[in-house]
Design a protein around this motif. Structure first.
Motif, PDB file in Angstrom:
ATOM      1  N   ARG A 104       1.154  55.119   8.641  1.00  0.00           N
ATOM      2  CA  ARG A 104       0.230  55.715   9.617  1.00  0.00           C
ATOM      3  C   ARG A 104       0.737  57.072  10.090  1.00  0.00           C
ATOM      4  O   ARG A 104       1.881  57.414   9.922  1.00  0.00           O
ATOM      5  CB  ARG A 104       0.073  54.760  10.812  1.00  0.00           C
ATOM      6  CG  ARG A 104      -0.713  53.538  10.396  1.00  0.00           C
ATOM      7  CD  ARG A 104      -1.016  52.614  11.544  1.00  0.00           C
ATOM      8  NE  ARG A 104      -1.648  51.398  11.008  1.00  0.00           N
ATOM      9  CZ  ARG A 104      -1.683  50.244  11.617  1.00  0.00           C
ATOM     10  NH1 ARG A 104      -1.146  50.114  12.811  1.00  0.00           N
ATOM     11  NH2 ARG A 104      -2.261  49.201  11.046  1.00  0.00           N
ATOM     12  N   ARG A 105      -0.162  57.810  10.712  1.00  0.00           N
ATOM     13  CA  ARG A 105       0.106  59.149  11.268  1.00  0.00           C
ATOM     14  C   ARG A 105       0.525  60.145  10.188  1.00  0.00           C
ATOM     15  O   ARG A 105       1.324  61.022  10.421  1.00  0.00           O
ATOM     16  CB  ARG A 105       1.150  59.067  12.385  1.00  0.00           C
ATOM     17  CG  ARG A 105       0.718  58.117  13.483  1.00  0.00           C
ATOM     18  CD  ARG A 105       1.518  58.258  14.744  1.00  0.00           C
ATOM     19  NE  ARG A 105       0.900  59.275  15.606  1.00  0.00           N
ATOM     20  CZ  ARG A 105       0.832  59.178  16.927  1.00  0.00           C
ATOM     21  NH1 ARG A 105       1.357  58.155  17.551  1.00  0.00           N
ATOM     22  NH2 ARG A 105       0.249  60.119  17.634  1.00  0.00           N
ATOM     23  N   GLU A 106      -0.007  59.938   8.976  1.00  0.00           N
ATOM     24  CA  GLU A 106       0.240  60.908   7.901  1.00  0.00           C
ATOM     25  C   GLU A 106      -1.083  61.486   7.412  1.00  0.00           C
ATOM     26  O   GLU A 106      -1.130  62.105   6.349  1.00  0.00           O
ATOM     27  CB  GLU A 106       0.939  60.215   6.723  1.00  0.00           C
ATOM     28  CG  GLU A 106       2.319  59.687   7.024  1.00  0.00           C
ATOM     29  CD  GLU A 106       2.946  59.020   5.812  1.00  0.00           C
ATOM     30  OE1 GLU A 106       2.935  59.624   4.720  1.00  0.00           O
ATOM     31  OE2 GLU A 106       3.413  57.879   5.958  1.00  0.00           O
ATOM     32  N   GLY A 109      -5.659  57.939   7.540  1.00  0.00           N
ATOM     33  CA  GLY A 109      -6.838  57.403   8.232  1.00  0.00           C
ATOM     34  C   GLY A 109      -8.005  58.391   8.136  1.00  0.00           C
ATOM     35  O   GLY A 109      -9.150  58.008   7.865  1.00  0.00           O
ATOM     36  N   THR A 110      -7.691  59.663   8.331  1.00  0.00           N
ATOM     37  CA  THR A 110      -8.727  60.697   8.246  1.00  0.00           C
ATOM     38  C   THR A 110      -9.262  60.764   6.812  1.00  0.00           C
ATOM     39  O   THR A 110     -10.475  60.871   6.589  1.00  0.00           O
ATOM     40  CB  THR A 110      -8.121  62.070   8.657  1.00  0.00           C
ATOM     41  OG1 THR A 110      -7.509  61.897   9.947  1.00  0.00           O
ATOM     42  CG2 THR A 110      -9.172  63.142   8.722  1.00  0.00           C
ATOM     43  N   THR A 111      -8.358  60.661   5.866  1.00  0.00           N
ATOM     44  CA  THR A 111      -8.757  60.731   4.449  1.00  0.00           C
ATOM     45  C   THR A 111      -9.628  59.543   4.055  1.00  0.00           C
ATOM     46  O   THR A 111     -10.614  59.701   3.319  1.00  0.00           O
ATOM     47  CB  THR A 111      -7.494  60.742   3.554  1.00  0.00           C
ATOM     48  OG1 THR A 111      -6.730  61.885   3.895  1.00  0.00           O
ATOM     49  CG2 THR A 111      -7.848  60.797   2.075  1.00  0.00           C
ATOM     50  N   GLU A 144     -14.421  61.492  14.852  1.00  0.00           N
ATOM     51  CA  GLU A 144     -14.916  62.799  15.304  1.00  0.00           C
ATOM     52  C   GLU A 144     -14.549  63.905  14.307  1.00  0.00           C
ATOM     53  O   GLU A 144     -15.322  64.824  14.075  1.00  0.00           O
ATOM     54  CB  GLU A 144     -14.406  63.090  16.719  1.00  0.00           C
ATOM     55  CG  GLU A 144     -15.129  62.187  17.731  1.00  0.00           C
ATOM     56  CD  GLU A 144     -14.713  62.385  19.174  1.00  0.00           C
ATOM     57  OE1 GLU A 144     -13.568  62.827  19.398  1.00  0.00           O
ATOM     58  OE2 GLU A 144     -15.540  62.087  20.070  1.00  0.00           O
ATOM     59  N   LYS A 145     -13.364  63.785  13.702  1.00  0.00           N
ATOM     60  CA  LYS A 145     -12.983  64.804  12.705  1.00  0.00           C
ATOM     61  C   LYS A 145     -13.889  64.750  11.482  1.00  0.00           C
ATOM     62  O   LYS A 145     -13.989  65.703  10.723  1.00  0.00           O
ATOM     63  CB  LYS A 145     -11.522  64.602  12.269  1.00  0.00           C
ATOM     64  CG  LYS A 145     -10.533  65.110  13.309  1.00  0.00           C
ATOM     65  CD  LYS A 145      -9.192  65.456  12.702  1.00  0.00           C
ATOM     66  CE  LYS A 145      -8.445  64.192  12.319  1.00  0.00           C
ATOM     67  NZ  LYS A 145      -7.078  64.498  11.854  1.00  0.00           N
ATOM     68  N   ASN A 146     -14.518  63.598  11.268  1.00  0.00           N
ATOM     69  CA  ASN A 146     -15.426  63.439  10.128  1.00  0.00           C
ATOM     70  C   ASN A 146     -16.886  63.574  10.551  1.00  0.00           C
ATOM     71  O   ASN A 146     -17.778  63.043   9.871  1.00  0.00           O
ATOM     72  CB  ASN A 146     -15.180  62.090   9.450  1.00  0.00           C
ATOM     73  CG  ASN A 146     -14.008  62.139   8.476  1.00  0.00           C
ATOM     74  OD1 ASN A 146     -14.122  62.714   7.398  1.00  0.00           O
ATOM     75  ND2 ASN A 146     -12.881  61.581   8.864  1.00  0.00           N
TER      76      ASN A 146
HETATM   77  C1  COA Z   1      -6.620  53.719  13.263  1.00  0.00           C
HETATM   78  C2  COA Z   1      -5.812  53.958  11.984  1.00  0.00           C
HETATM   79  C3  COA Z   1      -6.735  53.746  10.788  1.00  0.00           C
HETATM   80  C4  COA Z   1      -5.272  55.397  12.006  1.00  0.00           C
HETATM   81  O1  COA Z   1      -4.675  55.680  10.754  1.00  0.00           O
HETATM   82  P1  COA Z   1      -3.698  56.929  10.549  1.00  0.00           P
HETATM   83  O2  COA Z   1      -3.399  57.016   9.117  1.00  0.00           O
HETATM   84  O3  COA Z   1      -2.564  56.836  11.502  1.00  0.00           O
HETATM   85  O4  COA Z   1      -4.653  58.130  11.000  1.00  0.00           O
HETATM   86  P2  COA Z   1      -4.347  59.708  10.871  1.00  0.00           P
HETATM   87  O5  COA Z   1      -2.933  59.924  10.440  1.00  0.00           O
HETATM   88  O6  COA Z   1      -5.422  60.310  10.054  1.00  0.00           O
HETATM   89  O7  COA Z   1      -4.459  60.189  12.378  1.00  0.00           O
HETATM   90  C5  COA Z   1      -5.683  60.609  12.961  1.00  0.00           C
HETATM   91  C6  COA Z   1      -5.379  61.186  14.331  1.00  0.00           C
HETATM   92  O8  COA Z   1      -5.005  60.126  15.218  1.00  0.00           O
HETATM   93  C7  COA Z   1      -3.728  60.389  15.777  1.00  0.00           C
HETATM   94  N1  COA Z   1      -3.049  59.119  15.911  1.00  0.00           N
HETATM   95  C8  COA Z   1      -2.679  58.280  14.926  1.00  0.00           C
HETATM   96  N2  COA Z   1      -2.133  57.175  15.457  1.00  0.00           N
HETATM   97  C9  COA Z   1      -2.169  57.342  16.795  1.00  0.00           C
HETATM   98  C10 COA Z   1      -1.749  56.544  17.887  1.00  0.00           C
HETATM   99  N3  COA Z   1      -1.189  55.347  17.683  1.00  0.00           N
HETATM  100  N4  COA Z   1      -1.936  57.008  19.132  1.00  0.00           N
HETATM  101  C11 COA Z   1      -2.503  58.222  19.347  1.00  0.00           C
HETATM  102  N5  COA Z   1      -2.948  59.020  18.354  1.00  0.00           N
HETATM  103  C12 COA Z   1      -2.758  58.581  17.091  1.00  0.00           C
HETATM  104  C13 COA Z   1      -3.041  61.305  14.778  1.00  0.00           C
HETATM  105  O9  COA Z   1      -2.008  62.027  15.374  1.00  0.00           O
HETATM  106  C14 COA Z   1      -4.210  62.167  14.351  1.00  0.00           C
HETATM  107  O10 COA Z   1      -4.460  63.083  15.381  1.00  0.00           O
HETATM  108  P3  COA Z   1      -4.776  64.640  15.074  1.00  0.00           P
HETATM  109  O11 COA Z   1      -6.066  64.627  14.291  1.00  0.00           O
HETATM  110  O12 COA Z   1      -4.909  65.248  16.417  1.00  0.00           O
HETATM  111  O13 COA Z   1      -3.644  65.138  14.266  1.00  0.00           O
HETATM  112  C15 COA Z   1      -4.591  53.001  11.899  1.00  0.00           C
HETATM  113  O14 COA Z   1      -3.835  53.120  13.078  1.00  0.00           O
HETATM  114  C16 COA Z   1      -4.970  51.554  11.696  1.00  0.00           C
HETATM  115  O15 COA Z   1      -5.138  51.099  10.572  1.00  0.00           O
HETATM  116  N6  COA Z   1      -5.102  50.809  12.803  1.00  0.00           N
HETATM  117  C17 COA Z   1      -5.446  49.402  12.752  1.00  0.00           C
HETATM  118  C18 COA Z   1      -6.869  49.168  12.284  1.00  0.00           C
HETATM  119  C19 COA Z   1      -7.876  49.999  13.049  1.00  0.00           C
HETATM  120  O16 COA Z   1      -7.760  50.224  14.254  1.00  0.00           O
HETATM  121  N7  COA Z   1      -8.895  50.447  12.314  1.00  0.00           N
HETATM  122  C20 COA Z   1      -9.968  51.224  12.853  1.00  0.00           C
HETATM  123  C21 COA Z   1     -11.017  50.302  13.332  1.00  0.00           C
HETATM  124  S1  COA Z   1     -12.355  51.228  14.059  1.00  0.00           S
END
Ligand code: COA
Length: 184
Positions: A104-106, A109-111, A144-146
């Motif tokens: 996560r945080r790479e 999720g956005t991709t 929102e980014k999408n």
């Molecule tokens: C939600 C989830 C998909 C995010 O995946 P990810 O790969 O970390 O997402 P990204 O790296 O693309 O991050 C998107 C943004 O969120 C932010 N972010 C990621 N994790 C965060 C956290 N725990 N708290 C605050 N911000 C966070 C990132 O910094 C990024 O912000 P930016 O656009 O300002 O740089 C992942 O945490 C997950 O699988 N969670 C459990 C399942 C879930 O909640 N699914 C969504 C159901 S609606």
């Protein structure tokens, strides 16, 4: 480069290690690791069904599961539901996704949502509904980014379950405009 693939046993080892990570945060615990290890093909077959068994009780709509992979690594899972019923219109939406905790945080999720919109477009879907929990900051940012436009917040009880969701719509074609036609 990350891409979406249909479930396949090629990613078995990585998928199982991702599932171990998900289990540690209490997610997908209905999947028994030993069982999956013993018959991964059966799990792949379930993942490839148009209506996924874990969703039958609640959703009952056709959906397609994709896995996000990068090289040989399983990164995340996407559910693309092709239509909405009352429950999905209110709280579930068309698209669900999760990224394995260790990656996560790479930006994955956005991709995954960006690639999901491409798939939705290929299926002829013009607008998709996304929902997230009010405290899911990461998911809200991803939506929102999408191009997600906030519609409203719903707080409902259905079959004894409480749901609190933020609802967003994405106009698929305008979000993808300027890129190669998705129906190519
Ligand atoms: C939600 C989830 C998909 C995010 O995946 P990810 O790969 O970390 O997402 P990204 O790296 O693309 O991050 C998107 C943004 O969120 C932010 N972010 C990621 N994790 C965060 C956290 N725990 N708290 C605050 N911000 C966070 C990132 O910094 C990024 O912000 P930016 O656009 O300002 O740089 C992942 O945490 C997950 O699988 N969670 C459990 C399942 C879930 O909640 N699914 C969504 C159901 S609606």
């Amino acid at each position: 480069m990350a891409k979406l693939v249909r479930p396949t046993s090629r990613y078995k080892a990585s998928y199982l290690s991702a599932l171990r990570e998900f289990h540690r945060e209490g997610r997908y615990t209905y999947h028994d690791l030993d069982e999956l290890d013993g018959d991964f093909e059966a799990h792949v077959a379930d993942e490839r069904k148009r209506i996924h068994p874990e969703n039958i009780a609640v959703y009952r709509v056709p959906e397609t599961i994709y896995w996000l992979v990068d090289g040989d690594e399983f990164i995340g899972r996407l559910e693309l539901r092709h239509e909405l019923n009352d429950h999905l219109l209110e709280v579930g939406g068309h698209i669900g996704y999760s990224i394995r905790p260790g990656r996560r945080r790479e930006g994955y999720g956005t991709t995954i949502l960006e690639l999901a919109l491409q798939k939705a477009c290929e299926c002829g879907m013009q607008r998709v509904l996304l929902t997230c929990d009010p405290d899911n900051v990461a998911s809200r940012k991803i939506i929102e980014k999408n191009g997600g436009e906030f519609e409203n917040r719903v707080d409902v009880v259905r079959d004894g379950m409480e749901y609190h969701k933020l609802r967003f719509w994405i106009d698929v074609e305008s979000q993808l405009s300027g890129r190669e036609s998705c129906r190519a």
